[in-house]
Design an enzyme around this catalytic site. Structure first.
Site, PDB file in Angstrom:
ATOM      1  N   ARG A   1       0.494  -1.416  -0.052  1.00  0.00           N
ATOM      2  CA  ARG A   1      -0.303  -0.452   0.274  1.00  0.00           C
ATOM      3  C   ARG A   1       0.709   1.290   0.056  1.00  0.00           C
ATOM      4  O   ARG A   1       1.331   1.298   0.803  1.00  0.00           O
ATOM      5  CB  ARG A   1      -1.213  -0.029   1.083  1.00  0.00           C
ATOM      6  CG  ARG A   1      -2.153  -0.892   0.838  1.00  0.00           C
ATOM      7  CD  ARG A   1      -2.996  -0.839   0.109  1.00  0.00           C
ATOM      8  NE  ARG A   1      -4.151  -1.368  -0.421  1.00  0.00           N
ATOM      9  CZ  ARG A   1      -4.285  -2.474  -0.975  1.00  0.00           C
ATOM     10  NH1 ARG A   1      -3.255  -2.853  -2.240  1.00  0.00           N
ATOM     11  NH2 ARG A   1      -5.295  -3.292  -1.240  1.00  0.00           N
TER      12      ARG A   1
ATOM     13  N   ASP B   1       4.721  -0.350  -6.958  1.00  0.00           N
ATOM     14  CA  ASP B   1       3.319  -0.881  -7.576  1.00  0.00           C
ATOM     15  C   ASP B   1       1.721  -0.527  -6.620  1.00  0.00           C
ATOM     16  O   ASP B   1       0.945  -0.297  -7.564  1.00  0.00           O
ATOM     17  CB  ASP B   1       2.900  -2.501  -7.192  1.00  0.00           C
ATOM     18  CG  ASP B   1       1.805  -3.089  -8.639  1.00  0.00           C
ATOM     19  OD1 ASP B   1       1.570  -2.927  -9.292  1.00  0.00           O
ATOM     20  OD2 ASP B   1       0.630  -3.560  -7.738  1.00  0.00           O
TER      21      ASP B   1
ATOM     22  N   GLU C   1      -2.533   7.096  -5.334  1.00  0.00           N
ATOM     23  CA  GLU C   1      -2.775   6.178  -6.735  1.00  0.00           C
ATOM     24  C   GLU C   1      -3.991   6.571  -7.153  1.00  0.00           C
ATOM     25  O   GLU C   1      -4.384   6.323  -8.723  1.00  0.00           O
ATOM     26  CB  GLU C   1      -1.743   4.972  -6.596  1.00  0.00           C
ATOM     27  CG  GLU C   1      -2.845   4.500  -5.496  1.00  0.00           C
ATOM     28  CD  GLU C   1      -3.212   2.935  -5.617  1.00  0.00           C
ATOM     29  OE1 GLU C   1      -1.698   2.472  -5.064  1.00  0.00           O
ATOM     30  OE2 GLU C   1      -3.485   1.872  -5.399  1.00  0.00           O
TER      31      GLU C   1
ATOM     32  N   HIS D   1      -0.526  -0.263  -9.743  1.00  0.00           N
ATOM     33  CA  HIS D   1      -1.582  -1.226  -8.654  1.00  0.00           C
ATOM     34  C   HIS D   1      -2.031  -2.340 -10.241  1.00  0.00           C
ATOM     35  O   HIS D   1      -3.405  -3.333  -9.771  1.00  0.00           O
ATOM     36  CB  HIS D   1      -2.648  -1.072  -8.246  1.00  0.00           C
ATOM     37  CG  HIS D   1      -3.078  -1.246  -6.622  1.00  0.00           C
ATOM     38  ND1 HIS D   1      -3.624  -0.755  -5.872  1.00  0.00           N
ATOM     39  CD2 HIS D   1      -3.405  -2.943  -6.684  1.00  0.00           C
ATOM     40  CE1 HIS D   1      -3.944  -1.589  -4.435  1.00  0.00           C
ATOM     41  NE2 HIS D   1      -3.141  -2.430  -5.092  1.00  0.00           N
TER      42      HIS D   1
END
Ligand code: NAD
Length: 332
Positions: A235, A259, A264, A296
């Site tokens: 996260r 990621d 985001e 992600h």
């Protein structure tokens, strides 16, 4: 029995079709629309709702479903962070999630990105695009020579540890609650500082909770080896992005594979072509040759998508039939 599944994408349709075929007692309605106050009307007459989205499941939406006598909600994802839990309790909802859909999907991608950092593929691709086919000075490192510090010994951290050991790396695992099997295997440490000090790679696999907020900040980076590589498939809030930028500038951090980012939702899963990101930390990190950012997508494999579809539909059917499911989330 009638179930409606919201936000169904092309890649989910074959699994939805298979599930329908195997469960002829269910009338399954699918829509590409996300679940919100307007689209809730499509659920009229249904016994349960299945959904997956970043959009919130607001008090107004839950009230709307409640007024249509729908109280079985199954999420195809892990978190229930975007559910108004107070409203869910007030209106008598039963909610299920898919807590484990494919730990290997995330761990394998973490290792892929670690290998990309070690082998400097972003730098080579940039050179290659300019028809510069010389190899020096971008010398690489080998995974079997690394000490990989894994923070969080849950489903994903354990697979990550297993794969890294398979490559011959030395692995250290930290978890806030000791894990006897990992102690026995000689890979556990109960000291995060020791893990920071010893590791040449640090990979995060803990949830976003109060105690993990900005756990990688200036103080933590200062405790690590110079040139450490950071992997975050968990996260965005685990890392202070400004402190990471500073540590990359000084060379304290030698590279990062991210990621997930703190903000985001501003940019990920959106077509941002020809649009400014309005996210300065992303722009700064993204232009660096030693930083790999992905939107992600670590989870995004056919295996994971199949499990998310099948497990959420099974859980919703179970809720309708029996009033319970082992995938039910505690709303207490
Ligand atoms: P998990 O619940 O199985 O494991 C988490 C582990 O972290 C547990 O062992 C827990 O004891 C430990 N932990 C909790 N707080 C801690 C702390 N403060 N310090 C150290 N350890 C702590 O979770 P998981 O399924 O392995 O998922 C790990 C992370 O990966 C989650 O944040 C999840 O949201 C994220 N994730 C990312 C993607 C992606 O596509 N990038 C997909 C799925 C999950």
């Amino acid at each position: 029995m009638k179930i409606i599944a919201y936000g169904i994408c092309e890649d989910e349709r074959p699994y939805v079709k298979n599930w329908q075929w195997a469960n002829p007692d269910v009338e399954l309605v699918c829509t590409g629309k996300l679940l919100d106050v307007e689209s809730a009307e499509l659920a009229r007459g249904c016994d349960g709702v299945v959904a997956y989205q970043q959009k919130s499941y607001s008090a107004d939406l839950l009230k709307r479903l409640h007024e249509m006598n729908i109280h079985n909600l199954s999420l195809r994802n892990v978190g229930i962070d975007n559910v108004d839990v107070e409203a869910a309790v007030k209106y008598g909802f039963k909610i299920t999630n898919v807590p484990v859909y494919s730990p290997a999907a995330i761990a394998e991608f973490g290792v892929t990105q670690l290998l990309n950092l070690l082998r400097r593929t972003k730098e080579y691709q940039a050179k290659f695009a300019k028809r510069d086919y010389r190899w020096a000075p971008n010398i690489s490192k080998e995974l079997n020579q690394q000490t990989v510090g894994i923070v969080g010994a849950g489903h994903i951290g354990r697979v990550m540890a297993h794969i890294c050991r398979g490559f011959g790396a030395r692995v250290m695992v930290y978890n806030h609650r000791p894990k006897p099997d990992l102690v026995k295997a000689g890979v556990f440490t109960d000291s995060l500082d020791e893990l920071y000090k010893e590791s040449t790679v640090i990979s995060l696999h803990v949830p976003a909770v109060k105690s993990t907020y900005h756990m990688l900040n200036r103080d933590a980076f200062a405790k690590m080896q110079k040139g450490v590589l950071i992997i975050n498939m968990s996260r965005g809030s685990l890392i202070d992005e400004q402190d990471l930028i500073e540590a990359l500038d000084s060379g304290q951090v030698g590279g990062a594979a991210l990621d997930v980012l703190e903000d985001e939702t501003k940019i990920f899963n959106k077509d941002m072509a020809n649009q400014p990101s309005n996210y300065p930390a992303f722009d700064d990190l993204n232009q660096r040759e030693n930083v790999l950012i992905t939107p992600h997508t670590a989870f995004y494999t056919d295996e994971a998508v199949r499990n998310m579809v099948e497990q959420s539909l099974n859980a919703n059917r179970e809720l309708i039939l029996t009033g319970a499911s082992d995938k039910m989330v505690s709303l207490a």
